[in-house]
Write an enzyme that holds these catalytic residues in place. Structure first.
Site: not given
Ligand code: CMC
Length: 392
Positions: A270, A327
């Site tokens: 998140h 989720d």
């Molecule tokens: N699985 C594997 N690696 C992950 C995940 C995941 N679900 N989420 C983040 N990471 C890694 C990411 O690759 C990055 O690694 P590195 O630093 O080595 O590059 C690190 O963790 C930081 O992640 P980020 O992508 O920079 O974080 P963000 O704040 O931009 O993205 C997020 C947040 C929710 C989009 C992301 O965690 C994600 O894609 N999660 C899976 C989809 C999901 O469950 N979404 C629902 C969010 S909560 C409810 C809602 O908003 O609707």
């Protein structure tokens, strides 16, 4: 031109001041109008929370009765609007149908579109709240080819929604108290989450003086993506894939850690929570209570719990502070209730509606409001002369 502050994804940019929802992502705290989510999830109802979010205070008994009555009297949608649902193909994604339905609702209520007229805004808010369960249920009914049901005034908001979704003219739909309470809680947990992608979209569209229907339909579209609300569908599909491919959980987690694979652990991570998402904690308890004892989804629930345990004890997830989000467990409940995965995100939208309305209204009463218009850091070509076609 001096605009050099780049903040891709708005990681560190506040777009507004807001008094609606408070999150402390490090501690895993979520409050609506100051009230802890845990208390609201246990003690309140979805309509009461909607009132709280929109008007800023918990309602008195009379205020709540009046509000519930106003909303209920707007649950029936125009008969001709039903034709819109019939015009979509069976497999059309419910989020597309829902978004179109909201714009249709606006077209049928075009006498209440002025964003600066408080009476119009009030009528449109009640109209949206009242119609959303009906429209969400009709998106489902049309996808399975069943006849649309009419809402009933003697049922609560959530009861109506369940009956609209699962009732048929063949027999009286039997409401199950535990299921009704679970949905009250689930909708409360989804009701607002400050400036997430869909809410920021609602505000951005609203900032141009577009009407509330256009703004909220845009919120539905933003929510549909798998990184946002679409994650609830993606989680269930992920669990089914792991099961159907006979993969074990440890191998799947290893695949997620291998960045080359492009596979994410859906329902994890998140932008704001760097701790357990408090909503996920509550939903996990409900999933356990509702699914245990049915032979329905025990295997997938066990797999989800094993995935969570494996991830939470793994260096990759610990280092990055990745925890289950809202989720991760919802899809298991929705599936056990009989909803297909493609429909899950529409349930999220139904829950998020009061938050979108409250945020849109707050934006419109903010004296500091301005049209949303981010700048950019230009990285393209410097000035160059046009080259005639035969010289290229
Ligand atoms: N699985 C594997 N690696 C992950 C995940 C995941 N679900 N989420 C983040 N990471 C890694 C990411 O690759 C990055 O690694 P590195 O630093 O080595 O590059 C690190 O963790 C930081 O992640 P980020 O992508 O920079 O974080 P963000 O704040 O931009 O993205 C997020 C947040 C929710 C989009 C992301 O965690 C994600 O894609 N999660 C899976 C989809 C999901 O469950 N979404 C629902 C969010 S909560 C409810 C809602 O908003 O609707």
């Amino acid at each position: 031109t001096g605009y050099t502050t780049l903040d891709t994804g708005y990681v560190n940019t506040a777009s507004c001041q807001s008094a609606i929802t408070y999150i402390d992502g490090d501690k895993g705290i979520l409050r609506y109008r100051g009230y802890p989510i845990e208390q609201l999830a246990e003690k309140s109802t979805f309509l009461e929370v909607s009132y709280l979010l929109i008007y800023g205070q918990l309602p008195t008994k009379t205020e709540l009765e009046n509000f519930a009555d106003q909303v209920a009297s707007r649950m029936m949608i125009d008969e001709r609007l039903k034709e819109l649902y019939r015009s979509f193909p069976r497999g059309g994604h419910p989020m597309m149908v829902l978004s179109a339905g909201i714009m249709g609702l606006g077209a049928y209520n075009r006498q209440y579109l002025d964003p600066h007229n408080p009476e119009h805004v009030e009528e449109a808010s009640l109209r949206l709240l009242g119609s959303m369960p009906t429209m969400t249920a009709y998106a489902y009914k049309s996808s399975v080819g069943e006849p649309f049901q009419y809402p009933r005034k003697n049922l609560s908001y959530v009861e109506n929604y369940l009956r609209l979704s699962f009732g048929t003219p063949m027999e009286e739909y039997e409401l199950n108290e535990d299921v009704v309470r679970a949905f009250e809680t689930l909708f409360i947990l989804h009701a607002d989450h400050e400036q997430n992608c869909s809410t920021s979209t609602v505000r951005m569209v609203g900032s141009s003086d577009a009407n509330i229907y256009a703004s909220i339909a845009s919120g539905v579209n933003a929510l549909s993506g798998p990184l946002h609300g679409g994650a609830n569908q993606a989680v269930l599909e992920m669990l089914r894939d792991i099961r159907d491919n006979g993969m074990n959980v440890k191998d799947f987690v290893a695949k997620v850690k291998d960045k080359q694979s492009g596979v994410k652990l859906m329902g994890f991570g998140h932008r704001v929570y760097k701790n357990y998402d408090p909503r996920a904690q509550i939903i996990k308890g409900h999933a356990d209570a509702l699914l245990r004892g049915t032979d329905n989804n025990n295997a997938l629930l066990d797999m989800a719990i094993e995935l969570e345990e494996t991830a939470l004890s793994d260096e990759y997830f610990i280092e990055r502070k990745l925890y289950p989000n809202v989720d991760f467990y919802t899809g298991l409940i929705y599936e056990a209730m009989g909803f297909p995965p493609s429909y899950f995100t529409a349930l999220f939208a139904l829950g998020r509606l009061p938050g979108w309305i409250a945020q849109w209204r707050e934006e419109h009463t903010d004296p500091a409001r301005k049209i949303g218009r981010p700048r950019q850091v230009y990285v393209g070509a410097t000035e160059r002369d046009y080259v005639p076609m035969d010289a290229r």
